[in-house]
Enzyme design. Structure first.
Site, PDB file in Angstrom:
ATOM      1  N   GLU A  97       0.799  -1.228  -0.130  1.00  0.00           N
ATOM      2  CA  GLU A  97       0.105   0.082   0.164  1.00  0.00           C
ATOM      3  C   GLU A  97       0.833   1.281   0.066  1.00  0.00           C
ATOM      4  OE1 GLU A  97      -2.761   1.159  -0.480  1.00  0.00           O
ATOM      5  OE2 GLU A  97      -4.483   0.075   0.673  1.00  0.00           O
ATOM      6  N   ASP A 101      -4.597   4.960   6.287  1.00  0.00           N
ATOM      7  CA  ASP A 101      -5.103   6.071   6.934  1.00  0.00           C
ATOM      8  C   ASP A 101      -6.132   5.622   8.056  1.00  0.00           C
ATOM      9  OD1 ASP A 101      -6.487   8.593   7.464  1.00  0.00           O
ATOM     10  OD2 ASP A 101      -6.770   9.174   5.544  1.00  0.00           O
TER      11      ASP A 101
HETATM   12  C1  PRP Z   1      -5.992   5.355  -0.542  1.00  0.00           C
HETATM   13  C2  PRP Z   1      -4.584   4.400  -0.338  1.00  0.00           C
HETATM   14  C3  PRP Z   1      -5.266   3.234   0.315  1.00  0.00           C
HETATM   15  C4  PRP Z   1      -6.350   3.819   0.982  1.00  0.00           C
HETATM   16  C5  PRP Z   1      -6.229   4.143   2.612  1.00  0.00           C
HETATM   17  O1  PRP Z   1      -6.558   4.993  -1.822  1.00  0.00           O
HETATM   18  O2  PRP Z   1      -4.125   3.967  -1.408  1.00  0.00           O
HETATM   19  O3  PRP Z   1      -5.750   2.279  -0.458  1.00  0.00           O
HETATM   20  O4  PRP Z   1      -6.623   5.294   0.704  1.00  0.00           O
HETATM   21  O5  PRP Z   1      -7.306   4.747   3.164  1.00  0.00           O
HETATM   22  P1  PRP Z   1      -7.893   4.086   4.532  1.00  0.00           P
HETATM   23  O6  PRP Z   1      -6.666   3.684   5.432  1.00  0.00           O
HETATM   24  O7  PRP Z   1      -8.542   5.199   5.174  1.00  0.00           O
HETATM   25  O8  PRP Z   1      -8.853   2.919   3.986  1.00  0.00           O
HETATM   26  P2  PRP Z   1      -7.247   6.052  -2.583  1.00  0.00           P
HETATM   27  O9  PRP Z   1      -8.872   5.692  -2.225  1.00  0.00           O
HETATM   28  O10 PRP Z   1      -7.000   7.463  -2.282  1.00  0.00           O
HETATM   29  O11 PRP Z   1      -7.421   5.643  -3.930  1.00  0.00           O
HETATM   30  P3  PRP Z   1      -6.133   5.485  -5.191  1.00  0.00           P
HETATM   31  O12 PRP Z   1      -5.032   4.865  -4.468  1.00  0.00           O
HETATM   32  O13 PRP Z   1      -6.707   5.183  -6.223  1.00  0.00           O
HETATM   33  O14 PRP Z   1      -5.739   7.078  -5.104  1.00  0.00           O
END
Ligand code: PRP
Length: 178
Positions: A97, A101
């Site tokens: 990843e 977050d």
């Molecule tokens: C981001 C990151 C994780 C997720 C983490 O993806 O790549 O997959 O958020 O967030 P969390 O811990 O709150 O679940 P995003 O939704 O921004 O998509 P992307 O990778 O396509 O930009």
């Protein structure tokens, strides 16, 4: 949008990625092939750099998920958009990843990939926002812990912008609103 302020430099990232790769190579040294599962889109640059620095046999898979969000705030519900293509049963899987977050995405992915009956599932994230955690999820390999800031670059975006910056930078609320 103004230029993001550097939080983690290109040099710091590359040094840390090399350290993570060395640690992962050591930990999996006698385990045969590992399958790196990159989570699209954000992990594509980290996965490319990390995978090329490993000195153990590895294959690459991708998975795509989408979070249901209200504005920029995740609701915690995750939807699978694209599953892995190869058979990961009985294989050692490492989820890669860009950022953890709230932790909802990683928690969902661990459960989802475990349903494929792999030999093991571990997790690696370049960046973790430790203060933002809403669920308890183990991250086995972490690049950097950061505060609750909106970061872009090295795969991370804001509204699809700035993914290809070589460093990780912070954008301000003004930039987000403009
Ligand atoms: C981001 C990151 C994780 C997720 C983490 O993806 O790549 O997959 O958020 O967030 P969390 O811990 O709150 O679940 P995003 O939704 O921004 O998509 P992307 O990778 O396509 O930009």
């Amino acid at each position: 949008m103004t230029k993001p302020v550097v939080l983690i430099s290109e040099e710091e990232i590359q040094t840390r990625v090399a350290e993570l790769a060395a640690q992962i190579s050591e930990d999996y040294a006698d385990k045969g092939d590992i399958v790196l599962v990159g989570v699209l889109k954000g992990s594509f640059i980290f996965l490319a750099d990390l995978s090329r620095r490993l000195d153990i046999p590895r294959t690459i898979e991708f998975i795509a998920v989408s979070s249901y969000a209200n504005g920029s705030k995740s609701t915690g519900a995750v939807r699978l958009v694209m599953d892995v293509r190869g058979n990961i049963a009985k294989k050692h899987v490492l989820i890669v990843e860009d950022i953890v977050d709230t932790g909802h995405t990683l928690k969902y992915l661990i459960g989802m990939l475990e349903s494929h009956l792999p030999a093991s599932v571990r997790t690696c994230a370049l960046v973790r926002k430790a203060e933002s955690a809403e669920v308890d999820v183990d991250v086995d390999y972490i690049g950097f812990d950061i505060g609750d800031e909106w970061v872009v670059g090295y795969g991370l975006d804001y509204a699809e912008q700035n993914r290809t910056l070589p460093y990780i930078g912070v954008i301000t609320p003004d930039d987000r609103d403009s």
